[in-house]
Design a protein around this motif. Structure first.
Motif, mmCIF file in Angstrom:
data_model
loop_
_atom_site.group_PDB
_atom_site.id
_atom_site.type_symbol
_atom_site.label_atom_id
_atom_site.label_comp_id
_atom_site.label_asym_id
_atom_site.label_seq_id
_atom_site.Cartn_x
_atom_site.Cartn_y
_atom_site.Cartn_z
ATOM 1 N N LYS A 107 0.302 -1.194 -0.319
ATOM 2 C CA LYS A 107 0.441 -0.379 0.318
ATOM 3 C C LYS A 107 0.545 1.474 0.093
ATOM 4 O O LYS A 107 0.450 2.623 -0.569
ATOM 5 N N TYR A 108 2.228 1.390 0.642
ATOM 6 C CA TYR A 108 3.005 1.975 0.845
ATOM 7 C C TYR A 108 3.793 2.047 -1.106
ATOM 8 O O TYR A 108 4.546 3.626 -0.892
ATOM 9 N N LYS A 109 3.811 1.461 -1.526
ATOM 10 C CA LYS A 109 5.178 1.910 -2.869
ATOM 11 C C LYS A 109 4.174 1.436 -3.818
ATOM 12 O O LYS A 109 4.341 1.899 -4.781
ATOM 13 N N ALA A 110 3.040 0.937 -4.567
ATOM 14 C CA ALA A 110 2.535 0.485 -5.321
ATOM 15 C C ALA A 110 0.358 0.285 -5.697
ATOM 16 O O ALA A 110 -0.029 0.206 -3.829
ATOM 17 N N THR A 111 0.102 1.006 -6.963
ATOM 18 C CA THR A 111 -0.748 -0.159 -6.616
ATOM 19 C C THR A 111 -1.307 -0.682 -7.216
ATOM 20 O O THR A 111 -0.503 -1.159 -8.429
ATOM 21 N N VAL A 112 -2.161 -1.339 -7.000
ATOM 22 C CA VAL A 112 -2.613 -2.656 -7.539
ATOM 23 C C VAL A 112 -3.974 -2.696 -7.966
ATOM 24 O O VAL A 112 -4.965 -2.191 -8.093
ATOM 25 N N GLU A 113 -3.501 -3.997 -9.483
ATOM 26 C CA GLU A 113 -4.846 -3.250 -10.878
ATOM 27 C C GLU A 113 -4.837 -4.430 -10.926
ATOM 28 O O GLU A 113 -4.441 -5.427 -10.973
ATOM 29 N N LYS A 114 -6.168 -4.851 -11.246
ATOM 30 C CA LYS A 114 -6.290 -6.454 -11.343
ATOM 31 C C LYS A 114 -7.596 -6.369 -12.235
ATOM 32 O O LYS A 114 -8.370 -6.127 -12.416
#
Length: 775
Positions: free
Chosen positions: A645-652
């Motif tokens: 959560k502090y480094k990346a945006t998760v795309e599904k």
């Protein structure tokens, strides 16, 4: 803001009783008695005025209730239209081959594609010859047949609905119940030119919600009808305002008309239903006589006479203008055949129809005149009775106000203070005792909630400390064993290759044992933490729900007191309104409800974390099972959220995937390793993309990152035990080696693609069904 000069709750209640109840009633009663003693005519005039006010109130109540009743019935139809709108959008997105029966129903004649031999439980289909009847249109027609069961359920469950349909830009029409569409519909019908299509587009209906068409008389003899319609947009069509299709429910108004005709209105009055164009939809025989209306029996769709339209009648044009000026309700008088009529009207939500309740004024005043004769006999008796009654009532209300103030105001102040202290982190509050059970239970719930929140916070901190300590110990043990194995490998390097191969196998076995021990320890700890947190959370959730109910009841109680105040402005009411503004009462109520809503959302999030901890804690389960990998992905993403959560945006980007035969815990372990590696590869911020799908008999999960990438000379070594490109102390080199072995055990594989500075993609390939071993 200082409250030193604010009145007490007791003084507010007592003044409210005194100014809004006792004093007005006493003054009114004294005025009536004095008027009686002066002259009978004054008493009669006062009573007539009183009856006029009562009649206005009762007529307004009748029209309001009946208008709301009709609005509720129409809202039910509108809700079904919204459901059909949603299902139609899904049908466009869902391929559907249809049954053999459905495929055999379609025929083409005169360029028209239509259904034949429809059964009673089937819908009919019609596409005009303006659109060429090709294979694609036939497939679209069969695809829309997915809506037939919903069509049938709507008509069977909603007695107001006569038929259900969907119309498209391609001039397709699917309608239920079925009829001979080829004979009844024009073969060149251009559906987008009809009002039941274009009134739902973006120009006429920007919100995209349901809308109602104008009321019309059905040519088939079903009487007054209207349609609830809603647009169906695909992809980016909403921006253009041109929908792909429009769904609609045709509604017969017979039941509503019967309701209005049989509506009970006091003083021999009656109800009238008016549509937004001014047409009279329903009026009883008594009203037909008062309005001098001609008979329209068996009208069968012909245009109504002008006498049935309020805009075309000289005696009702002013009334129609009043109703269309924007107000949703009103009260007025109207002279019909030289007879004054009192009329109350209310607008029906959604359709802009109007419900009127009306009666003759002479009927209202008949009771008042009869009442005047009775006053001559009981006037003096009233004086003595009123004096005795108000003395007793005055004493009773005074004591009641004091008791109510003591039992409500003080506990509310204490509970509010406890909630504020808990919100500031002071979780352990003293348990007070109140005389009211509801307030006592509320206070007890607040105290227990604070204690459980404190225990929960402490448990989380302890769990975090234990996990960090366990992780450091396991990493130290892995480093020690790694050094021992490397030293042993150096000593045996001079021996034959067979020994070297054996050493390699021992290293892999050692790595698996270390990783398994680590995951089992973490799983056991996670399961324990989840269990310890779940118990107090159950109490917290239940208490918050109870608090919400109690606050709602208390607010309702206060609102009831406010509604008891007179509507006319008085100095006392103005003083009370000013005090509410000083207290910022509306903000206090809304903020208290917001606090409860936020607490409910917090407990929901904690429960979600507990469920994911339990799901992930089953790492020792090595049983093969058919598993929904998407569910495992969601659980593992939640576990790895702290890393991501502090480094990346998760795309599904999930595709269609059947259940895959595997050991779920081991596949979750592989996914967790890849997600943590992806997060660690991103230095500041980036994106992690998770894609799923199938190819043939293989299912795949691809995890991509926009991190630093892997050098080409390291790609052939990343699956070797103890090989790592991370700094010392940041990794053991066992994650990918263990993942590789797990995929081999599942008869699958891991593919990797990477570019330095751009990112890396790991793709897991798994057979959907495992091949049984040969004997």
């Amino acid at each position: 803001m200082s409250h030193a000069n604010s009145p007490t709750f007791f003084s507010r209640v007592w003044r409210s009783y005194l100014k809004s109840a006792l004093i007005p009633i006493i003054l009114i009663e004294l005025a009536l008695v004095v008027a009686y003693l002066l002259t009978n005519s004054i008493i009669r005039d006062e009573n007539i005025q009183s009856m006029r006010n009562v009649s206005r109130t009762q007529l307004d109540a009748v029209s309001t209730i009946e208008a709301d009743r009709i609005a509720d019935q129409l809202e039910g139809v509108a809700n079904m239209t919204r459901l059909l709108q949603k299902r139609a959008t899904e049908a466009y997105m869902t391929p559907f081959a249809g049954s053999e029966r459905e495929q055999s129903r379609y025929n083409v004649a005169d360029g028209v594609l239509y259904t034949t031999n429809s059964k009673p439980n089937e819908a009919a289909f019609f596409m005009s010859n303006l659109t060429p009847a090709g294979a694609q249109q036939r497939e679209r027609a069969i695809q829309l047949s997915q809506l037939d069961p919903l069509f049938r359920n709507i008509v069977e469950s909603q007695p107001l609905v006569a038929q259900v349909y969907i119309n498209t830009q391609e001039s397709m029409n699917r309608i239920y119940p079925a009829f001979d569409v080829f004979e009844q519909f024009p073969h060149d019908m251009n559906i987008p030119e009809y009002n039941f299509f274009y009134e739902a587009d973006g120009a006429h209906n920007p919100s995209g919600d349901t809308v109602w068409t104008d009321v019309y008389q059905d040519p088939a003899g079903q009487g007054w009808m209207t349609s609830s319609i809603a647009p169906v947009y695909l992809n980016d069509q909403r921006q253009s305002g041109h929908p792909e299709a429009v769904v609609g429910l045709d509604v017969t108004l017979d039941r509503m008309i019967t309701q209005v005709k049989t509506l009970h209105v006091p003083w021999d009055g009656y109800g009238v239903l008016i549509d937004r164009s001014g047409n009279i939809l329903a009026i009883p025989p008594q009203g037909e006589a008062d309005w001098s209306l001609p008979s329209i029996a068996n009208n069968n769709g012909e245009e109504l006479p002008d006498a049935y339209n309020l805009n075309k009648r000289s005696d009702t044009q002013i009334l129609m203008r009043h109703m269309q000026e924007g107000a949703t309700s009103g009260m007025t008088t109207l002279t019909m055949q030289k007879e004054p009529m009192l009329i109350s009207w209310h607008q029906i939500n959604g359709t802009n129809w109007y419900l009127m309740a009306m009666t003759k004024e002479k009927n209202i005043f008949a009771d008042a005149i009869a009442l005047n004769s009775r006053f001559n006999r009981i006037g003096f008796m009233m004086i003595a009775a009123l004096v005795a009654f108000y003395v007793v009532f005055f004493i009773f209300l005074y004591r009641k106000a004091g008791s109510l103030a003591r039992s409500v105001a003080d506990p509310l102040r204490d509970v509010s203070g406890m909630i504020r202290n808990i919100g500031q982190g002071n979780y352990y509050q003293r348990l007070p005792h109140f005389n009211l059970q509801e307030l006592d239970d509320t206070a007890r719930g607040v105290v227990l909630t604070g204690q459980q929140l404190g225990q929960y916070t402490q448990a989380l901190e302890e769990a975090k400390t234990n996990l960090e300590t366990l992780n450091r110990e396991l990493e130290a043990r892995v480093m020690t064993r790694t050094e021992e194995l490397q030293e042993l490998n150096g000593q045996l390097s001079a021996e034959n290759k067979a020994n070297a191969r054996l050493i390699n196998e021992l290293q892999q076995t050692q790595a698996q044992l270390i990783q398994s021990e680590k995951m089992a320890s973490i799983g056991q700890l996670a399961a324990g933490v989840a269990h310890e947190i779940n118990n107090p959370m159950a109490y917290i959730s239940a208490n918050i729900e109870a608090m919400g109910d109690y606050v709602h009841d208390l607010v309702a109680l206060n609102e009831a007191y406010e509604q008891a105040l007179p509507e006319e402005p008085t100095p006392e009411k103005t003083s009370l309104d000013n005090f509410k503004e000083q207290l910022d009462y509306d903000f206090l109520i809304s903020d208290l409800q917001a606090l409860i809503t936020e607490s409910r959302e917090g407990t929901r999030r904690v429960k979600k974390i507990i469920e994911d901890l339990r799901e992930f804690s089953h790492t020792a389960d090595d049983k093969w099972a058919r598993t929904d990998l998407h569910k495992g992905l969601e659980s593992t993403l939640n576990i790895a959220n702290n890393e991501l959560k502090y480094k990346a945006t998760v795309e599904k980007e999930y595709g269609d995937m059947p259940e895959v035969e595997c050991i779920p815990s081991q596949i979750n372990q592989v996914i967790l390793n890849l997600l943590v590696n992806a997060a660690q590869a991103i230095e500041n911020s980036g994106t992690v993309t998770v894609r799923t799908g199938t190819q043939g008999d293989q299912a795949f999960i691809a995890i991509s990152d926009t991190g630093c990438g892997i050098a080409p000379n390291n790609l052939n070594q990343i699956f070797n035990p103890f090989f790592t490109t991370k700094p010392v102390g940041k990794g053991t080199g066992l994650g990918l080696a263990m993942s590789y072995n797990i995929m081999e055990k599942h008869h699958g594989r891991i593919e990797v693609q990477s570019k330095v500075g751009e990112g890396t993609t790991f793709t897991l390939w798994l057979p959907i069904r495992q091949t049984p071993p040969e004997h």
